[in-house]
Design a protein around this motif. Structure first.
Motif, PDB file in Angstrom:
ATOM      1  N   THR A  28       0.823  -1.209   0.000  1.00  0.00           N
ATOM      2  CA  THR A  28       0.000   0.000   0.000  1.00  0.00           C
ATOM      3  C   THR A  28       0.861   1.265   0.000  1.00  0.00           C
ATOM      4  OG1 THR A  28      -0.254   0.001   2.416  1.00  0.00           O
ATOM      5  CG2 THR A  28      -1.949  -1.158   1.131  1.00  0.00           C
ATOM      6  N   HIS A  29       2.160   1.127   0.285  1.00  0.00           N
ATOM      7  CA  HIS A  29       3.076   2.279   0.219  1.00  0.00           C
ATOM      8  C   HIS A  29       3.443   2.647  -1.224  1.00  0.00           C
ATOM      9  CE1 HIS A  29       3.803   2.679   4.474  1.00  0.00           C
ATOM     10  NE2 HIS A  29       4.118   1.402   4.581  1.00  0.00           N
ATOM     11  N   ASN A  30       3.110   1.798  -2.205  1.00  0.00           N
ATOM     12  CA  ASN A  30       3.542   2.034  -3.590  1.00  0.00           C
ATOM     13  C   ASN A  30       3.199   3.426  -4.109  1.00  0.00           C
ATOM     14  OD1 ASN A  30       4.653  -0.495  -3.686  1.00  0.00           O
ATOM     15  ND2 ASN A  30       3.132  -1.374  -5.055  1.00  0.00           N
ATOM     16  N   ARG A  31       2.045   3.949  -3.736  1.00  0.00           N
ATOM     17  CA  ARG A  31       1.645   5.287  -4.230  1.00  0.00           C
ATOM     18  C   ARG A  31       2.591   6.379  -3.757  1.00  0.00           C
ATOM     19  NH1 ARG A  31      -4.298   7.260  -3.806  1.00  0.00           N
ATOM     20  NH2 ARG A  31      -3.350   8.859  -5.075  1.00  0.00           N
ATOM     21  N   GLU A  32       3.285   6.143  -2.635  1.00  0.00           N
ATOM     22  CA  GLU A  32       4.161   7.171  -2.068  1.00  0.00           C
ATOM     23  C   GLU A  32       5.451   7.343  -2.864  1.00  0.00           C
ATOM     24  OE1 GLU A  32       4.682   5.943   2.021  1.00  0.00           O
ATOM     25  OE2 GLU A  32       2.514   5.707   2.260  1.00  0.00           O
ATOM     26  N   TRP A  33       5.843   6.332  -3.637  1.00  0.00           N
ATOM     27  CA  TRP A  33       7.128   6.440  -4.346  1.00  0.00           C
ATOM     28  C   TRP A  33       7.070   6.048  -5.810  1.00  0.00           C
ATOM     29  CZ3 TRP A  33      10.036   2.141  -6.113  1.00  0.00           C
ATOM     30  CH2 TRP A  33       9.574   0.882  -5.706  1.00  0.00           C
ATOM     31  N   ARG A  34       5.965   5.437  -6.254  1.00  0.00           N
ATOM     32  CA  ARG A  34       5.842   5.056  -7.665  1.00  0.00           C
ATOM     33  C   ARG A  34       4.813   5.960  -8.329  1.00  0.00           C
ATOM     34  NH1 ARG A  34       3.924  -0.447  -7.995  1.00  0.00           N
ATOM     35  NH2 ARG A  34       4.186  -0.080 -10.220  1.00  0.00           N
ATOM     36  N   SER A  35       5.274   6.831  -9.204  1.00  0.00           N
ATOM     37  CA  SER A  35       4.411   7.864  -9.783  1.00  0.00           C
ATOM     38  C   SER A  35       3.252   7.299 -10.599  1.00  0.00           C
ATOM     39  CB  SER A  35       5.239   8.822 -10.647  1.00  0.00           C
ATOM     40  OG  SER A  35       5.830   8.114 -11.731  1.00  0.00           O
ATOM     41  N   GLY A  36       3.394   6.108 -11.164  1.00  0.00           N
ATOM     42  CA  GLY A  36       2.341   5.558 -12.010  1.00  0.00           C
ATOM     43  C   GLY A  36       1.209   4.875 -11.263  1.00  0.00           C
ATOM     44  N   VAL A  37       1.320   4.741  -9.946  1.00  0.00           N
ATOM     45  CA  VAL A  37       0.291   4.037  -9.176  1.00  0.00           C
ATOM     46  C   VAL A  37      -0.815   5.015  -8.790  1.00  0.00           C
ATOM     47  CG1 VAL A  37      -0.214   2.688  -7.094  1.00  0.00           C
ATOM     48  CG2 VAL A  37       1.971   2.372  -8.290  1.00  0.00           C
ATOM     49  N   LEU A  38      -2.029   4.768  -9.313  1.00  0.00           N
ATOM     50  CA  LEU A  38      -3.175   5.625  -9.016  1.00  0.00           C
ATOM     51  C   LEU A  38      -3.945   5.108  -7.798  1.00  0.00           C
ATOM     52  CD1 LEU A  38      -4.472   6.092 -12.673  1.00  0.00           C
ATOM     53  CD2 LEU A  38      -2.991   7.627 -11.354  1.00  0.00           C
ATOM     54  N   GLU A  39      -4.079   3.784  -7.706  1.00  0.00           N
ATOM     55  CA  GLU A  39      -4.805   3.168  -6.588  1.00  0.00           C
ATOM     56  C   GLU A  39      -4.101   1.873  -6.220  1.00  0.00           C
ATOM     57  OE1 GLU A  39      -8.899   2.301  -7.572  1.00  0.00           O
ATOM     58  OE2 GLU A  39      -9.135   4.226  -8.590  1.00  0.00           O
ATOM     59  N   ILE A  40      -4.131   1.548  -4.935  1.00  0.00           N
ATOM     60  CA  ILE A  40      -3.593   0.252  -4.499  1.00  0.00           C
ATOM     61  C   ILE A  40      -4.298  -0.164  -3.220  1.00  0.00           C
ATOM     62  CG2 ILE A  40      -1.641   1.341  -3.313  1.00  0.00           C
ATOM     63  CD1 ILE A  40      -0.539  -1.699  -4.735  1.00  0.00           C
ATOM     64  N   GLU A  41      -4.642  -1.437  -3.155  1.00  0.00           N
ATOM     65  CA  GLU A  41      -5.206  -1.986  -1.920  1.00  0.00           C
ATOM     66  C   GLU A  41      -4.901  -3.471  -1.845  1.00  0.00           C
ATOM     67  OE1 GLU A  41      -9.491  -1.843  -1.770  1.00  0.00           O
ATOM     68  OE2 GLU A  41      -9.676  -2.595  -3.804  1.00  0.00           O
ATOM     69  N   ARG A  42      -4.700  -3.940  -0.636  1.00  0.00           N
ATOM     70  CA  ARG A  42      -4.441  -5.356  -0.442  1.00  0.00           C
ATOM     71  C   ARG A  42      -5.758  -6.102  -0.607  1.00  0.00           C
ATOM     72  NH1 ARG A  42      -0.818  -7.395   4.335  1.00  0.00           N
ATOM     73  NH2 ARG A  42      -2.389  -8.778   5.129  1.00  0.00           N
ATOM     74  N   THR A  43      -5.728  -7.218  -1.331  1.00  0.00           N
ATOM     75  CA  THR A  43      -6.958  -7.971  -1.614  1.00  0.00           C
ATOM     76  C   THR A  43      -6.949  -9.354  -0.984  1.00  0.00           C
ATOM     77  OG1 THR A  43      -5.989  -8.648  -3.722  1.00  0.00           O
ATOM     78  CG2 THR A  43      -7.491  -6.756  -3.765  1.00  0.00           C
ATOM     79  N   SER A  44      -5.923  -9.662  -0.192  1.00  0.00           N
ATOM     80  CA  SER A  44      -5.883 -10.967   0.467  1.00  0.00           C
ATOM     81  C   SER A  44      -5.579 -10.766   1.934  1.00  0.00           C
ATOM     82  CB  SER A  44      -4.798 -11.853  -0.156  1.00  0.00           C
ATOM     83  OG  SER A  44      -3.524 -11.293   0.110  1.00  0.00           O
ATOM     84  N   SER A  45      -5.945 -11.748   2.726  1.00  0.00           N
ATOM     85  CA  SER A  45      -5.621 -11.672   4.149  1.00  0.00           C
ATOM     86  C   SER A  45      -4.220 -12.217   4.393  1.00  0.00           C
ATOM     87  CB  SER A  45      -6.648 -12.445   4.968  1.00  0.00           C
ATOM     88  OG  SER A  45      -6.701 -13.787   4.516  1.00  0.00           O
ATOM     89  N   ALA A  46      -3.632 -12.843   3.367  1.00  0.00           N
ATOM     90  CA  ALA A  46      -2.298 -13.431   3.507  1.00  0.00           C
ATOM     91  C   ALA A  46      -1.251 -12.348   3.735  1.00  0.00           C
ATOM     92  CB  ALA A  46      -1.943 -14.235   2.260  1.00  0.00           C
TER      93      ALA A  46
END
Length: 146
Positions: A28-46
């Protein structure tokens, strides 16, 4: 003969390998350093290997494209691997972390893609995009050294 697209970048970050690994392992930190990431969310409980993320990326011409991924290797604090499981290009990536003598972290980020079908024609464009992606470690360094 098949052509593999490969890009990598290595950087030194003035933080411990544990800190850097923990940060990267939480996608979920990807948006903080990867300019191309518009949305991110974890989809598994793993946690760790097998964790999945829904990711929306900025594509060509501002289109939104899927970039969902699964964690394929989880070996704290030295290796974190993933495979993109949705979207037009599906590279595999690896983060390799090494503790330096001064307790900083040497971080290597590599992406590999085996283009198939019509994507083979786009290999030069894909390679340039992958190079831009791994070069974003420079932004990660700024974020983590703040």
């Amino acid at each position: 003969m098949s052509v593999m697209a490969h890009s990598e970048h290595t950087i030194i970050i003035d933080r411990s390998v544990d800190d850097v690994f923990r940060y990267l392992a939480d996608g979920t930190h990807n948006r903080e350093w990867r300019s191309g990431v518009l949305e991110i969310e974890r989809t598994s409980s793993a946690d760790g290997e097998g964790a999945t993320y829904r990711q929306v990326l900025a594509g060509p011409g501002g289109r939104r494209i899927a970039g969902d991924y699964r964690v394929t290797e989880y070996n704290p604090p030295s290796r974190l691997g993933f495979s993109v499981i949705a979207g037009p290009a599906r590279p595999a990536g690896i983060f390799e972390l090494t503790k330096t003598p001064d307790n900083s972290t040497r971080l290597r980020f590599a992406l590999d893609l085996q283009p198939a079908g019509i994507m083979k024609l786009m290999t030069p464009i894909i390679s340039r995009q992958m190079q831009r992606e791994v070069a974003q470690l420079e932004v990660l360094k700024q974020v983590l050294e703040r």
